[in-house]
Scaffold this active site. Structure first.
Site, PDB file in Angstrom:
ATOM      1  N   LYS A   1       2.120  51.478  21.852  1.00  0.00           N
ATOM      2  CA  LYS A   1       2.485  52.807  21.336  1.00  0.00           C
ATOM      3  C   LYS A   1       3.997  52.899  21.091  1.00  0.00           C
ATOM      4  CE  LYS A   1       0.578  57.452  21.905  1.00  0.00           C
ATOM      5  NZ  LYS A   1      -0.288  57.336  20.711  1.00  0.00           N
TER       6      LYS A   1
ATOM      7  N   GLU B   1      -7.418  51.871  11.860  1.00  0.00           N
ATOM      8  CA  GLU B   1      -7.199  53.154  12.525  1.00  0.00           C
ATOM      9  C   GLU B   1      -7.006  54.253  11.504  1.00  0.00           C
ATOM     10  OE1 GLU B   1      -4.474  53.864  15.752  1.00  0.00           O
ATOM     11  OE2 GLU B   1      -4.377  51.745  16.238  1.00  0.00           O
TER      12      GLU B   1
END
Length: 381
Positions: free
Chosen positions: A227, A263
């Site tokens: 992340k 994604e």
């Protein structure tokens, strides 16, 4: 008796009491400053419209801060007033993007308890990301404790049950000044929070997704599996283009074969075909979402077959049902996907939707309404 009732005597008493009160307030403020702690707010709820929260930052009361310098260990953190952060213009995060963030939520249960959802998993994911980005990271214990402190300190900003959640954003950034390309020598761990409602402007309505063929979110060998803050700005251009055309979000394809889905901009994606649920496997280009992992476990316990594998765009277009998952979005049903001018619509109103079953079970666990046999929920009050 007459003296006590005289205006002069009463005036002296009032003056003295005012001075005592002022001294007490000054002392309390001085103590707070001396201890570098903000004075507490005691209201049960902040004065905001809980029915129209949306998903945007609101200034709350406190944030958590800890730094790590030469000894490679984070100091004991502390709560400070929510406010701006001072950085050197040569800070690693500003010059070379050395930064990570996490997202978790605190909700208020019907019984008044404050509930967190799997914060240890966020801590572990931050450590994995920090290793990839050559950064020091806080321990799992310190991370979880920081999240707890931030939630409790901002308790009045946690929405009433069913009205939303307190979104908690831990940040790990390189704050040490550097000029040449190298890891920073100092890192700061921050945790702030904001009350939120639905992530998408559609609210609970179904999403309309657009498959992007021109841009890619990440590539093999990159940092797509962690992340990192550097993963998100590059998706803004295709995301804004899609929104200008009326779409909710973008589906990204792999950068090598350009046929496997990866994604959506900020969340994982699932498709349903028959009794089988499929989702792209996390192979370094896809973030291993905590909500994603939770949904997979719940789905398997409910009797569904769940496959983590390469999923083609053709399979997505032929699915019976599609949904996305993430901390911010929880579980969001997809109404349509558009690819190369072809629009496919999916089931959205059937009461037997797989996504709705999974959503209800997950939110029930998170809010304390359903037994948590997984030990995912952390009650802090």
């Amino acid at each position: 008796m007459m003296i006590r009732q005289s205006p002069l005597f009463l005036g002296l008493i009032q003056t003295s009491l005012s001075k005592v009160s002022a001294r007490c307030l000054t002392a309390e403020a001085a103590y707070a400053l001396r201890e570098d702690e903000a004075m507490p707010r005691h209201e049960e709820y902040a004065n905001i419209d809980w029915n129209n929260l949306g998903f945007s930052p609101r200034r709350t009361d406190y944030m958590y801060k800890s730094t790590c310098a030469s000894n490679n260990t984070f100091e004991e953190g502390q709560l400070i007033d929510y406010g701006n952060v001072e950085l050197s213009p040569a800070a690693g995060v500003l010059n070379y993007g050395q930064g990570l963030f996490e997202g978790t939520k605190a909700v208020r249960g019907e019984d008044g308890r404050i509930l967190l959802f799997r914060p240890d998993q966020n801590a572990i994911r931050m450590q994995i990301g920090a290793e990839r980005m050559c950064m020091q990271s806080p321990s799992v214990k310190q991370f979880v404790d920081a999240v707890k402190q931030t939630a409790i300190a901002n308790k009045r900003w946690i929405p009433p049950p069913g009205k939303g959640s307190l979104y908690i954003r831990p940040l790990l950034i390189g704050t040490g000044p550097i000029l040449g390309l190298s890891p920073a020598h100092e890192y700061t761990f921050l945790v702030y929070a904001s009350p939120v409602g639905n992530y998408f402007k559609e609210g609970t309505a179904s999403l309309n997704l657009y498959v992007n063929n021109e841009f890619h979110r990440t590539t093999r060998g990159g940092a797509g599996g962690v992340k990192s803050i550097t993963n998100y700005a590059p998706v803004l251009k295709p995301l804004l283009r899609a929104k200008e055309q009326g779409f909710s979000d973008v589906v990204f394809l792999d950068s090598v074969h350009k046929k496997y889905i990866e994604e959506v901009s900020s969340c994982n994606i699932f498709l349903v075909k028959g009794d089988v649920i499929s989702t792209p496997s996390t192979v370094g280009t896809i973030l291993e979402g905590i909500t994603r992992k939770s949904i997979i476990d719940i789905a398997r316990d409910l009797g569904y077959k769940v496959e983590e594998r390469l999923v083609t765009i053709d399979e997505l277009m032929e699915a019976d049902e599609v949904f996305t998952t993430g901390t911010a979005v929880t579980v969001a049903n997809v109404g349509s996907v558009t690819h190369n001018g072809q629009r496919v619509e999916y089931k959205t109103s059937d009461c037997g939707l797989v996504s709705q079953k999974l959503f209800k079970r997950l939110v029930g666990i998170q809010s304390g309404k359903i037994e948590d046999k997984y030990n995912w929920v952390v009650a802090i009050h």
